[in-house]
Design a protein around this motif. Structure first.
Motif, mmCIF file in Angstrom:
data_model
loop_
_atom_site.group_PDB
_atom_site.id
_atom_site.type_symbol
_atom_site.label_atom_id
_atom_site.label_comp_id
_atom_site.label_asym_id
_atom_site.label_seq_id
_atom_site.Cartn_x
_atom_site.Cartn_y
_atom_site.Cartn_z
ATOM 1 N N UNK A 77 0.838 -1.197 0.000
ATOM 2 C CA UNK A 77 0.000 0.000 0.000
ATOM 3 C C UNK A 77 0.876 1.251 0.000
ATOM 4 N N UNK A 78 1.934 1.240 0.794
ATOM 5 C CA UNK A 78 2.845 2.385 0.835
ATOM 6 C C UNK A 78 3.495 2.604 -0.533
ATOM 7 N N UNK B 182 3.733 5.721 -5.667
ATOM 8 C CA UNK B 182 3.596 5.762 -7.129
ATOM 9 C C UNK B 182 2.470 6.690 -7.583
ATOM 10 N N UNK B 183 1.460 6.876 -6.746
ATOM 11 C CA UNK B 183 0.269 7.637 -7.134
ATOM 12 C C UNK B 183 0.240 9.085 -6.666
ATOM 13 N N UNK C 42 -9.140 1.824 -4.057
ATOM 14 C CA UNK C 42 -9.343 1.161 -5.355
ATOM 15 C C UNK C 42 -8.300 1.527 -6.407
ATOM 16 N N UNK C 43 -7.652 2.683 -6.247
ATOM 17 C CA UNK C 43 -6.656 3.103 -7.240
ATOM 18 C C UNK C 43 -5.276 2.500 -6.986
ATOM 19 N N UNK C 44 -5.116 1.737 -5.905
ATOM 20 C CA UNK C 44 -3.815 1.145 -5.576
ATOM 21 C C UNK C 44 -3.466 -0.046 -6.449
ATOM 22 N N UNK C 45 -4.433 -0.545 -7.201
ATOM 23 C CA UNK C 45 -4.175 -1.658 -8.115
ATOM 24 C C UNK C 45 -4.656 -1.297 -9.508
ATOM 25 N N UNK C 46 -4.053 -1.936 -10.485
ATOM 26 C CA UNK C 46 -4.429 -1.740 -11.880
ATOM 27 C C UNK C 46 -4.680 -3.104 -12.499
ATOM 28 N N UNK C 47 -5.596 -3.164 -13.432
ATOM 29 C CA UNK C 47 -5.863 -4.415 -14.143
ATOM 30 C C UNK C 47 -4.702 -4.661 -15.096
ATOM 31 N N UNK C 48 -4.186 -5.879 -15.091
ATOM 32 C CA UNK C 48 -3.127 -6.259 -16.018
ATOM 33 C C UNK C 48 -3.686 -6.239 -17.439
ATOM 34 N N UNK D 151 1.300 1.579 -10.674
ATOM 35 C CA UNK D 151 2.603 2.159 -10.976
ATOM 36 C C UNK D 151 3.730 1.148 -11.076
ATOM 37 N N UNK D 152 3.439 -0.118 -10.799
ATOM 38 C CA UNK D 152 4.471 -1.153 -10.876
ATOM 39 C C UNK D 152 4.705 -1.535 -12.334
#
Length: 92
Positions: A19-20, A25-26, A63-69, A79-80
């Protein structure tokens, strides 16, 4: 508009360190008040949020901490440059 329930569910599986990392990244791309809440959490992760801040965190930041591959149905850290589910590495 994306269905945030799936994103919330995936983000809740992140450990505090992830999360950190996602917030780092955001934060520079976020608008207020989200950016301010992220800065506060990055500087003082143990400090509790106010009820209003917690609502913003739950509805918008989490919800913005993850992105759909782009190649699998999994999620990656926002951001990864890597998807752990399908081992795809994105450009930097």
């Amino acid at each position: 508009m994306k269905d945030t329930a799936e994103f919330e569910k995936a983000a809740k599986q992140l450990c505090p360190e992830q999360q950190q990392e996602a917030m780092r990244n955001l934060v520079d791309m976020a608008d207020e008040p989200e950016a301010g809440i992220m800065r506060q959490l990055l500087a003082e992760p143990q400090k509790p949020l106010s009820p209003k801040q917690q609502n913003v965190f739950d509805k918008h930041i989490l919800p913005s901490m993850v992105e759909r591959c782009s190649t699998c149905p999994g999620f990656s850290l926002a951001g990864a440059a890597y998807c752990e589910t399908c081992a795809v590495e994105y450009g930097s």
